[in-house]
Design an enzyme around this catalytic site. Structure first.
Site: not given
Ligand code: ATP
Length: 328
Positions: A15, A107, A130, A132, A176
């Protein structure tokens, strides 16, 4: 200094959050300062897989420190979750001769980064971006402070209409899994009650509290509800329950939604992002990998990505106490 690092890549993932651009600028400028080349990777891991990249010099990051969103674009990339996808991503690393990756995200992005690092031994450093504030290893994530200010501004406006019509407003804010935004903006905006994912206050307690405040002479109220509130009900269901049990209250719901992600970053977020970007580049030059930069006691620190992902960012319980006292 680790002379192995001649060229780094930077991407934003997950995000978007206000201040990500300030972090990109800091990474690009710090790289230039230390005579390292910087490759901008567009659309997060998706751009890493499709080689959507461009060399960016110090001037390439002009006039973005004040901009919300991310000029590098962000994406949620399913393909990166597969071995095949990550192999393609490593092809991009080889083609562009990238020696290390700086990943600005949450994360999920750090989980992907860690897996990628373990498979291809490419150094990775995370910068927490992020709204959050749900990442262990930093008291603040980039974008959180701006989001707090955006939410406060919105609730202040809702209060004006709540007072004018003697209404009870339920305002849903992001969070969330973490109640940081709800708890802090709830106190900052003088909310009657705050519902967060970490604590189950129960609907009956909420009802009692609203009855008490009505008795004490309040004619309008604001209740801040985090998306992932522990009651297990969404904000509309909560509002319906209260309306049924307090029929003389005029109840309204306002879901703030994506506006909480937008806007020009606050000064705090710009400074934080600037410090984190510089620290990430310096750490990479110094041979660090698989770590996330963070803020602790006004100092920059490093936390292993594995800990940053698994550790829980804890809410400050004293804030709950303060909120309870102030809604007397
Ligand atoms: P936010 O906290 O804003 O949601 P985020 O980094 O946690 O940000 P996610 O959508 O959970 O957002 O993860 C971003 C991207 O990281 C995913 O679209 C995917 O490409 C990659 N990713 C997440 N988990 C994995 C995983 N277990 N293995 C490989 N790639 C991953």
């Amino acid at each position: 200094m680790n002379s192995k690092i001649k060229r780094i890549g930077v991407l934003t993932s997950g995000g978007d959050a206000p201040g990500m651009n300030a972090a990109v600028r800091a990474v690009v400028r710090a790289a230039s300062f230390f005579s390292i080349e910087c490759v901008a990777i567009y659309q997060g891991f998706h751009g890493l897989i499709s080689n959507n990249t461009k060399l960016m010099n110090a001037r390439g990051a002009n006039n973005i420190i004040n901009k919300g969103g991310t000029v590098l674009k962000s994406a949620r990339c399913l393909e990166f979750r597969t071995t095949e996808g990550r192999k393609k991503a490593f092809d991009t690393i080889k083609i562009n001769k990238i020696d290390g990756l700086i990943i600005i995200g949450g994360d999920g992005s750090f989980t992907g980064a860690m897996i990628f690092q373990s498979e291809f031994s490419i150094p990775v450093i995370g910068i927490p971006g992020t709204i959050d504030n749900d990442i262990f290893g930093t008291t603040h994530t980039i974008g959180y402070d701006t989001a707090l200010n955006t939410v406060i501004e919105a609730i202040d406006k809702i209060r004006d209409t709540a007072i004018s019509h003697n209404r009870l407003f339920f305002v849903e804010v992001m969070g969330r899994d973490a109640g940081h935004i709800a708890l802090n903006t709830g106190i900052g905006a003088g909310a009657e009650e705050i519902l967060i994912p970490e604590e189950d206050m129960g609907l009956d307690r909420l009802l009692d509290s609203l009855k008490r405040s009505e008795k004490s002479g309040k004619s309008s109220s604001i209740v801040v509800v985090a998306e992932g509130d522990k009651t297990g009900k969404n904000v509309f269901e909560i509002a319906e329950y209260i309306e049924k049990n307090l029929p003389h209250y005029e109840v309204r719901v306002s879901v703030l939604g994506h506006m909480q992600r937008g806007g020009s970053p606050s000064c705090f977020d710009r400074v934080l992002a600037s410090r984190m970007g510089v620290h990430a580049v310096e750490s990479m030059i110094n041979g660090k990998s698989n770590v996330m930069v963070g803020l602790d006691n006004s100092e920059m620190i490093l936390t292993p990505l594995s800990k940053a992902i698994k550790g829980k960012s804890k809410i400050n319980k004293d804030l709950i106490r303060v909120s309870d006292i102030l809604t007397v």
